[in-house]
Design an enzyme around this catalytic site. Structure first.
Site, PDB file in Angstrom:
ATOM      1  N   TYR A  46       0.832  -1.215   0.000  1.00 22.83           N
ATOM      2  CA  TYR A  46       0.000   0.000   0.000  1.00 22.83           C
ATOM      3  C   TYR A  46       0.864   1.262   0.000  1.00 22.83           C
ATOM      4  O   TYR A  46       0.468   2.276  -0.580  1.00 22.83           O
ATOM      5  CB  TYR A  46      -1.008  -0.033   1.163  1.00 22.83           C
ATOM      6  CG  TYR A  46      -2.031  -1.133   0.949  1.00 22.83           C
ATOM      7  CD1 TYR A  46      -3.124  -0.934   0.102  1.00 22.83           C
ATOM      8  CD2 TYR A  46      -1.861  -2.388   1.527  1.00 22.83           C
ATOM      9  CE1 TYR A  46      -4.033  -1.962  -0.142  1.00 22.83           C
ATOM     10  CE2 TYR A  46      -2.769  -3.423   1.290  1.00 22.83           C
ATOM     11  CZ  TYR A  46      -3.845  -3.203   0.451  1.00 22.83           C
ATOM     12  OH  TYR A  46      -4.738  -4.222   0.193  1.00 22.83           O
ATOM     13  N   HIS A  71     -14.554   1.347  -0.296  1.00 29.80           N
ATOM     14  CA  HIS A  71     -13.446   0.431   0.017  1.00 29.80           C
ATOM     15  C   HIS A  71     -12.274   1.157   0.688  1.00 29.80           C
ATOM     16  O   HIS A  71     -11.162   0.643   0.695  1.00 29.80           O
ATOM     17  CB  HIS A  71     -12.963  -0.293  -1.247  1.00 29.80           C
ATOM     18  CG  HIS A  71     -13.940  -1.325  -1.756  1.00 29.80           C
ATOM     19  ND1 HIS A  71     -13.858  -1.893  -3.009  1.00 29.80           N
ATOM     20  CD2 HIS A  71     -15.036  -1.886  -1.165  1.00 29.80           C
ATOM     21  CE1 HIS A  71     -14.849  -2.765  -3.164  1.00 29.80           C
ATOM     22  NE2 HIS A  71     -15.584  -2.762  -2.077  1.00 29.80           N
ATOM     23  N   LEU A  90     -15.460  -0.950 -20.554  1.00 27.02           N
ATOM     24  CA  LEU A  90     -14.679  -1.334 -21.732  1.00 27.02           C
ATOM     25  C   LEU A  90     -15.280  -2.546 -22.426  1.00 27.02           C
ATOM     26  O   LEU A  90     -15.278  -2.654 -23.649  1.00 27.02           O
ATOM     27  CB  LEU A  90     -13.244  -1.649 -21.285  1.00 27.02           C
ATOM     28  CG  LEU A  90     -12.183  -1.747 -22.367  1.00 27.02           C
ATOM     29  CD1 LEU A  90     -12.080  -0.447 -23.150  1.00 27.02           C
ATOM     30  CD2 LEU A  90     -10.837  -2.107 -21.745  1.00 27.02           C
ATOM     31  N   ALA A 143     -13.703   4.661 -20.716  1.00 32.55           N
ATOM     32  CA  ALA A 143     -14.383   5.610 -19.832  1.00 32.55           C
ATOM     33  C   ALA A 143     -14.087   7.054 -20.244  1.00 32.55           C
ATOM     34  O   ALA A 143     -14.963   7.917 -20.164  1.00 32.55           O
ATOM     35  CB  ALA A 143     -13.956   5.363 -18.380  1.00 32.55           C
TER      36      ALA A 143
HETATM   37  P1  OAD Z   1     -11.599  -4.875 -11.931  1.00 33.94           P
HETATM   38  O1  OAD Z   1     -10.153  -4.911 -12.283  1.00 33.94           O
HETATM   39  O2  OAD Z   1     -12.229  -6.129 -11.435  1.00 33.94           O
HETATM   40  O3  OAD Z   1     -12.460  -4.429 -13.208  1.00 33.94           O
HETATM   41  C1  OAD Z   1     -12.159  -3.278 -13.943  1.00 33.94           C
HETATM   42  C2  OAD Z   1     -13.155  -3.152 -15.081  1.00 33.94           C
HETATM   43  O4  OAD Z   1     -12.864  -1.953 -15.774  1.00 33.94           O
HETATM   44  C3  OAD Z   1     -13.120  -4.298 -16.111  1.00 33.94           C
HETATM   45  O5  OAD Z   1     -14.437  -4.749 -16.373  1.00 33.94           O
HETATM   46  C4  OAD Z   1     -12.494  -3.648 -17.333  1.00 33.94           C
HETATM   47  O6  OAD Z   1     -12.999  -4.161 -18.552  1.00 33.94           O
HETATM   48  C5  OAD Z   1     -12.902  -2.203 -17.176  1.00 33.94           C
HETATM   49  N1  OAD Z   1     -11.984  -1.238 -17.808  1.00 33.94           N
HETATM   50  C6  OAD Z   1     -10.650  -1.332 -17.971  1.00 33.94           C
HETATM   51  N2  OAD Z   1     -10.162  -0.260 -18.607  1.00 33.94           N
HETATM   52  C7  OAD Z   1     -11.229   0.555 -18.842  1.00 33.94           C
HETATM   53  C8  OAD Z   1     -11.382   1.835 -19.472  1.00 33.94           C
HETATM   54  N3  OAD Z   1     -10.345   2.515 -19.967  1.00 33.94           N
HETATM   55  N4  OAD Z   1     -12.632   2.353 -19.536  1.00 33.94           N
HETATM   56  C9  OAD Z   1     -13.706   1.678 -19.035  1.00 33.94           C
HETATM   57  N5  OAD Z   1     -13.612   0.484 -18.439  1.00 33.94           N
HETATM   58  C10 OAD Z   1     -12.401  -0.079 -18.340  1.00 33.94           C
HETATM   59  O7  OAD Z   1     -11.798  -3.661 -10.898  1.00 33.94           O
HETATM   60  P2  OAD Z   1     -13.043  -3.348  -9.953  1.00 33.94           P
HETATM   61  O8  OAD Z   1     -14.317  -3.806 -10.578  1.00 33.94           O
HETATM   62  O9  OAD Z   1     -12.920  -1.939  -9.517  1.00 33.94           O
HETATM   63  O10 OAD Z   1     -11.467  -4.331  -3.869  1.00 33.94           O
HETATM   64  O11 OAD Z   1     -12.726  -4.286  -8.723  1.00 33.94           O
HETATM   65  C11 OAD Z   1     -13.591  -4.280  -7.625  1.00 33.94           C
HETATM   66  C12 OAD Z   1     -12.811  -4.503  -6.355  1.00 33.94           C
HETATM   67  O12 OAD Z   1     -12.017  -5.683  -6.480  1.00 33.94           O
HETATM   68  C13 OAD Z   1     -11.782  -3.421  -6.039  1.00 33.94           C
HETATM   69  O13 OAD Z   1     -12.335  -2.315  -5.374  1.00 33.94           O
HETATM   70  C14 OAD Z   1     -10.833  -4.141  -5.158  1.00 33.94           C
HETATM   71  C15 OAD Z   1     -10.715  -5.439  -5.908  1.00 33.94           C
HETATM   72  O14 OAD Z   1     -10.376  -6.555  -5.173  1.00 33.94           O
HETATM   73  C16 OAD Z   1     -10.734  -4.356  -2.762  1.00 33.94           C
HETATM   74  O15 OAD Z   1      -9.515  -4.275  -2.774  1.00 33.94           O
HETATM   75  C17 OAD Z   1     -11.560  -4.493  -1.515  1.00 33.94           C
END
Ligand code: OAD
Length: 232
Positions: A56, A109, A202, A219
């Site tokens: 972190y 989070h 995406l 995005a």
């Molecule tokens: P993820 O890494 O699971 O998902 C990211 C999403 O963003 C994917 O569906 C990608 O396709 C999309 N993506 C990537 N680049 C993009 C762009 N330029 N524009 C639009 N979309 C794009 O991340 P989160 O869903 O945020 O929790 O993950 C949820 C949680 O899992 C996080 O908060 C974290 C993790 O474990 C904790 O640490 C508690």
């Protein structure tokens, strides 16, 4: 749909990807570089606190090398100009929504720039590194941990989030894979309570089929275009 008066937005790592912050589940993403059980669970912290504090500390330091992108800026503009109810619920622990100027933001989070004291349980703003075990500014014990919600822990402000979802007439999910609950369930909660639901991502996420509408793209392009529609 009629012009929305009450919007809840959920953001995830995808909104910060174009700023240069790694997402979690992409090929080569954070969860391929590190094991969740090592760096994102209370048990991992008990086992090897130095490894966790270091992880972190590095992510906090990396915030100085990135900047908000057009998606964060568009949401900040929406926050400033939309005169209805708005809540931006972010799963992200970065500070890019705030640095773009958004105010109505809730970090479910936690935040990299916050510390949680394991003794007095208070949260305080934090810059710098934790591996030297700095003292808690409130109780002075050397028991600070990252103020980030780990697997097995309860996200912040769930009552406030569910109240906002109940009142929303539009729910928009941006840049999140829909893999982690409770956030992944918000679309169903909002929809059941009568909100229109829109996904901007995406690719189609795991929960795409729950949304009334899903738009695929970056995005940095989709979000400014959607904000323009709302403020028109
Ligand atoms: P993820 O890494 O699971 O998902 C990211 C999403 O963003 C994917 O569906 C990608 O396709 C999309 N993506 C990537 N680049 C993009 C762009 N330029 N524009 C639009 N979309 C794009 O991340 P989160 O869903 O945020 O929790 O993950 C949820 C949680 O899992 C996080 O908060 C974290 C993790 O474990 C904790 O640490 C508690």
């Amino acid at each position: 749909m009629a012009a929305p008066r009450n919007i809840v937005i959920l953001t995830g790592a995808g909104i910060s990807a174009e700023s240069g912050i790694d997402t979690f589940r992409a090929e080569g993403g954070l969860w391929e570089q590190h094991r969740i059980e090592d760096v994102a669970t209370p048990e991992g912290f008990e086992r090897d606190p130095d490894l966790v504090l270091n992880f972190y500390d590095m992510r906090r330091a990396a915030l100085a090398t990135v900047a908000p992108n057009p998606a964060h800026e568009a949401l900040a503009r929406l926050d400033a100009e939309f005169d209805g109810e708005l809540l931006i619920v972010t799963q992200n622990v970065d500070d890019l929504h705030e640095r773009a100027g958004a105010r109505r933001v809730l970090h479910m989070h936690g935040e990299l720039k916050s510390a949680l004291c394991r003794i007095c349980e208070r949260r305080t703003p934090f810059e710098g590194t934790m591996r030297q075990r700095p003292a808690c500014p409130m109780c002075e014990s050397r028991s600070l941990r990252p103020d980030v919600v780990w697997f097995g822990e309860m996200p912040y402000e769930m009552d406030r989030i569910y109240a906002a979802l109940r009142a929303a007439d539009l729910f928009v999910s941006i840049g999140t894979s829909g893999a982690v609950y409770p956030a992944a369930g918000f679309v169903r909660d909002a929809r059941e309570m009568g909100a229109h639901t829109l996904e901007l991502n995406l690719e189609r996420s795991e929960g795409s089929h729950w949304f009334h509408e899903s738009r695929q793209g970056r995005a940095g392009e989709l979000v400014p275009a959607w904000v323009e529609e709302i403020l028109r």
